[in-house]
Design an enzyme around this catalytic site. Structure first.
Site, PDB file in Angstrom:
ATOM      1  N   LYS A 202      -8.922  17.600  -0.988  1.00 34.88           N
ATOM      2  CA  LYS A 202      -8.009  18.564  -1.612  1.00 34.88           C
ATOM      3  C   LYS A 202      -8.429  18.847  -3.049  1.00 34.88           C
ATOM      4  O   LYS A 202      -8.592  19.989  -3.478  1.00 34.88           O
ATOM      5  CB  LYS A 202      -6.587  17.998  -1.544  1.00 34.88           C
ATOM      6  CG  LYS A 202      -5.608  18.587  -2.513  1.00 34.88           C
ATOM      7  CD  LYS A 202      -5.247  19.979  -2.117  1.00 34.88           C
ATOM      8  CE  LYS A 202      -4.426  20.645  -3.186  1.00 34.88           C
ATOM      9  NZ  LYS A 202      -3.862  21.883  -2.792  1.00 34.88           N
ATOM     10  N   ASN A 206     -10.088  22.416  -4.679  1.00 33.70           N
ATOM     11  CA  ASN A 206      -9.520  23.117  -5.832  1.00 33.70           C
ATOM     12  C   ASN A 206     -10.477  23.113  -7.019  1.00 33.70           C
ATOM     13  O   ASN A 206     -10.626  24.115  -7.716  1.00 33.70           O
ATOM     14  CB  ASN A 206      -8.185  22.491  -6.239  1.00 33.70           C
ATOM     15  CG  ASN A 206      -7.020  23.133  -5.504  1.00 33.70           C
ATOM     16  OD1 ASN A 206      -7.223  23.970  -4.624  1.00 33.70           O
ATOM     17  ND2 ASN A 206      -5.811  22.748  -5.840  1.00 33.70           N
ATOM     18  N   CYS A 258      -1.698  24.591  -9.961  1.00 30.78           N
ATOM     19  CA  CYS A 258      -2.589  23.649  -9.272  1.00 30.78           C
ATOM     20  C   CYS A 258      -3.927  23.426  -9.959  1.00 30.78           C
ATOM     21  O   CYS A 258      -4.267  22.284 -10.282  1.00 30.78           O
ATOM     22  CB  CYS A 258      -2.829  24.144  -7.849  1.00 30.78           C
ATOM     23  SG  CYS A 258      -1.289  24.368  -6.964  1.00 30.78           S
TER      24      CYS A 258
HETATM   25  C1  UGA Z   1      -4.688  27.164  -5.354  1.00 33.43           C
HETATM   26  C2  UGA Z   1      -5.715  27.082  -4.210  1.00 33.43           C
HETATM   27  O1  UGA Z   1      -6.359  28.339  -4.027  1.00 33.43           O
HETATM   28  C3  UGA Z   1      -5.039  26.668  -2.909  1.00 33.43           C
HETATM   29  O2  UGA Z   1      -6.011  26.513  -1.877  1.00 33.43           O
HETATM   30  C4  UGA Z   1      -4.320  25.337  -3.149  1.00 33.43           C
HETATM   31  O3  UGA Z   1      -3.635  24.888  -1.974  1.00 33.43           O
HETATM   32  C5  UGA Z   1      -3.323  25.496  -4.265  1.00 33.43           C
HETATM   33  O4  UGA Z   1      -4.016  25.902  -5.459  1.00 33.43           O
HETATM   34  C6  UGA Z   1      -2.638  24.185  -4.480  1.00 33.43           C
HETATM   35  O5  UGA Z   1      -3.317  23.222  -4.832  1.00 33.43           O
HETATM   36  O6  UGA Z   1      -1.450  24.070  -4.172  1.00 33.43           O
HETATM   37  P1  UGA Z   1      -2.907  28.998  -6.187  1.00 33.43           P
HETATM   38  O7  UGA Z   1      -2.778  28.165  -7.430  1.00 33.43           O
HETATM   39  O8  UGA Z   1      -1.681  29.482  -5.505  1.00 33.43           O
HETATM   40  O9  UGA Z   1      -3.753  28.196  -5.057  1.00 33.43           O
HETATM   41  O10 UGA Z   1      -3.698  30.283  -6.606  1.00 33.43           O
HETATM   42  P2  UGA Z   1      -5.142  30.967  -6.451  1.00 33.43           P
HETATM   43  O11 UGA Z   1      -4.959  32.253  -5.780  1.00 33.43           O
HETATM   44  O12 UGA Z   1      -6.162  30.057  -5.903  1.00 33.43           O
HETATM   45  O13 UGA Z   1      -5.446  31.271  -7.981  1.00 33.43           O
HETATM   46  C7  UGA Z   1      -5.591  30.232  -8.967  1.00 33.43           C
HETATM   47  C8  UGA Z   1      -5.989  30.828 -10.285  1.00 33.43           C
HETATM   48  O14 UGA Z   1      -7.326  31.297 -10.257  1.00 33.43           O
HETATM   49  C9  UGA Z   1      -5.167  32.035 -10.696  1.00 33.43           C
HETATM   50  O15 UGA Z   1      -4.944  31.982 -12.081  1.00 33.43           O
HETATM   51  C10 UGA Z   1      -6.049  33.216 -10.324  1.00 33.43           C
HETATM   52  O16 UGA Z   1      -5.739  34.365 -11.043  1.00 33.43           O
HETATM   53  C11 UGA Z   1      -7.399  32.653 -10.684  1.00 33.43           C
HETATM   54  N1  UGA Z   1      -8.532  33.305  -9.993  1.00 33.43           N
HETATM   55  C12 UGA Z   1      -8.589  33.280  -8.640  1.00 33.43           C
HETATM   56  C13 UGA Z   1      -9.545  33.871 -10.740  1.00 33.43           C
HETATM   57  O17 UGA Z   1      -9.491  33.873 -11.978  1.00 33.43           O
HETATM   58  N2  UGA Z   1     -10.596  34.423 -10.084  1.00 33.43           N
HETATM   59  C14 UGA Z   1     -10.696  34.415  -8.734  1.00 33.43           C
HETATM   60  O18 UGA Z   1     -11.687  34.940  -8.195  1.00 33.43           O
HETATM   61  C15 UGA Z   1      -9.657  33.850  -8.002  1.00 33.43           C
END
Ligand code: UGA
Length: 432
Positions: A202, A206, A258
């Site tokens: 996990k 992440n 996360c």
């Molecule tokens: C993240 C993981 O993607 C999930 O797989 C995991 O289960 C979850 O954490 C957790 O540990 O509970 P989440 O925090 O909901 O999910 O959001 P993401 O969509 O992954 O985005 C995380 C951050 O990265 C956001 O700030 C988003 O804007 C940023 N991001 C995402 C980028 O800056 N660039 C990208 O290409 C993708």
């Protein structure tokens, strides 16, 4: 199967409604009475697409209910899943107090042969601590397991219904069989691994995704200092099968509940174990520096934020959620106000009140009902989050005669189109 879910946050509620939708008898448990009352009335205390509908059908089917009583939730459960928070302590270590409290309260009610599953994100080694707590409080034979969660906010229901994989960390076949049966309807590959491997998988996932973002941002910075275009670079890389074209967009760094916490947790683990290298600490540092570096640069281009009217578009940490934990706005807005911005007007399609009291009470800060109100008179527009309502907005309707800068923090707008409208376009990964 009878399932109890302890903790009714994103993970707990989503898992509860999904397990119930597969015909299991599910009881969600939380110590917060008002949360339980709303859930029993079909109300979700946070915004998550599709969740309300699935909650309603779960409640109507009689397969799902919520309670504050450990006795009611645990006594009859074949599987008890702990999905409480594991926030960061100030040194980056994870705070296990909610886990310890919930398993201590559940232990006396666990039935013989029950599987106690830790779904919360915890480091390898935590299950041993949980076992000690539980075995000191009951003589029953309990199985222990780790079942990490991989859902994303904003797509939590679909991620849970159609996971890429289900990772089950167990110590014996009996526990695996029970959890395998519970997850059979998911039609996803099911992995049977050691609990410690499940827990680290996990964090590893992440941290790897966080590293990709930090890497994309580092490339964007190179592009900002050369003639290369970040979107073109990422597209070209994405065709490589070993790399892939998803999860690559640069910005002001990752946020949310996360990634920041999970990167800090591994960094702390390396430090605690006196490991020779600490990649995770470097990831964290680079991510924390990112908004500062970008804002310094914008400030130079717009000749300082002092006296400027600035519009902020997007207050959540990403689209399709009202979650503001580690949202870029919470780093950007204080910087603008401290630098003397005359007015910061913020708009978000979902967040109606910024979480920071300090920002909210600043007389130069205001939140608007519409995007058009936020950008009215703005010298600088900062499009922070790629909400469809923001990316799809027709900025031709609000462009004013005066000089207006437009900072596209998520590389979502077409440079030429924005320039044609008359904006001075500043793009992540573009030379400016
Ligand atoms: C993240 C993981 O993607 C999930 O797989 C995991 O289960 C979850 O954490 C957790 O540990 O509970 P989440 O925090 O909901 O999910 O959001 P993401 O969509 O992954 O985005 C995380 C951050 O990265 C956001 O700030 C988003 O804007 C940023 N991001 C995402 C980028 O800056 N660039 C990208 O290409 C993708």
């Amino acid at each position: 199967m009878k399932v109890a879910l302890i903790g009714t946050g994103f993970v707990g509620v989503t898992a509860a409604v999904v397990y119930a939708s597969f015909g299991n008898q599910v009881i969600g448990l939380d110590i917060d009475q008002s949360k339980i009352d709303s859930l029993n009335k079909g109300k979700v205390p946070f915004y998550e697409p599709k969740l309300v509908e699935l909650l309603a059908s779960g409640l109507a089917s009689g397969n799902l209910k919520f309670t504050t009583s450990y006795q009611e939730a645990i006594s009859d459960a074949d599987v008890v899943i702990v999905a409480v928070g594991t926030p960061s302590a100030s040194d980056g270590a994870i705070d296990l107090s909610y886990i310890a409290a919930s398993v201590s309260q559940a232990a006396p009610y666990l039935k013989d042969g029950a599987v106690l599953v830790i779904k919360s994100t915890v480091l390898p080694g935590t299950l041993a601590q949980v076992k000690t707590i539980v075995n000191n409080l009951t003589d029953k034979q309990i199985h222990f397991a780790a079942l990490p969660e991989f859902l994303k906010e904003g797509t939590a229901v679909d991620d849970t219904l159609y996971p890429d994989r289900v990772v089950i960390g167990v110590e014996n076949k009996a526990a695996f069989k029970i959890l395998e049966e519970l997850h059979a309807p998911f039609k996803a590959p099911i992995l049977c691994v050691k609990p410690e491997s499940a827990q680290l998988a996990k964090y590893a996932s992440n941290n790897y995704l966080a590293l990709r973002i930090v890497y994309a941002n580092a490339l964007a910075e190179i592009c900002e200092n050369s003639e290369a275009d970040i979107d073109e670079v990422i597209e070209a890389m994405g065709y490589e099968k070993r790399i892939g074209n998803h999860y690559w967009y640069p910005g002001l760094g990752y946020g949310g509940s996360c990634f920041p916490k999970d990167v800090k947790a591994l960094a702390h683990f390396c430090q605690d174990n006196h490991m020779a290298t600490n990649l995770f600490s470097a990831i964290n540092e680079l991510n924390e520096k990112r908004p500062v570096q970008v804002l310094d640069k914008i400030s130079r281009v717009v000749e300082g934020f002092a006296g400027k009217k600035i519009a902020i578009l997007g207050l959540s940490f990403k689209p399709n959620t009202d979650d503001q934990r580690e949202a870029p706005a919470l780093a950007v807005i204080p910087r603008l106000l401290n630098d003397g911005a005359a007015q910061v007007s913020a708009y978000d399609p979902m967040v109606k009140k910024i979480v920071s009291e300090e920002i909210a009470k600043n007389k130069n800060y205001q939140q608007t009902e519409t995007l058009a109100e936020a950008v009215k008179g703005a010298d600088l527009i900062i499009a922070l989050i790629e909400w469809p309502q923001i990316v799809g907005f027709d900025f031709a309707t609000t462009k004013e005669e005066k000089q207006q800068f437009f900072f596209d923090a998520r590389s979502q707008f077409e440079m030429k189109r924005m320039q044609d409208l008359g904006y001075i376009y500043l793009g992540i990964g573009q030379k400016f």
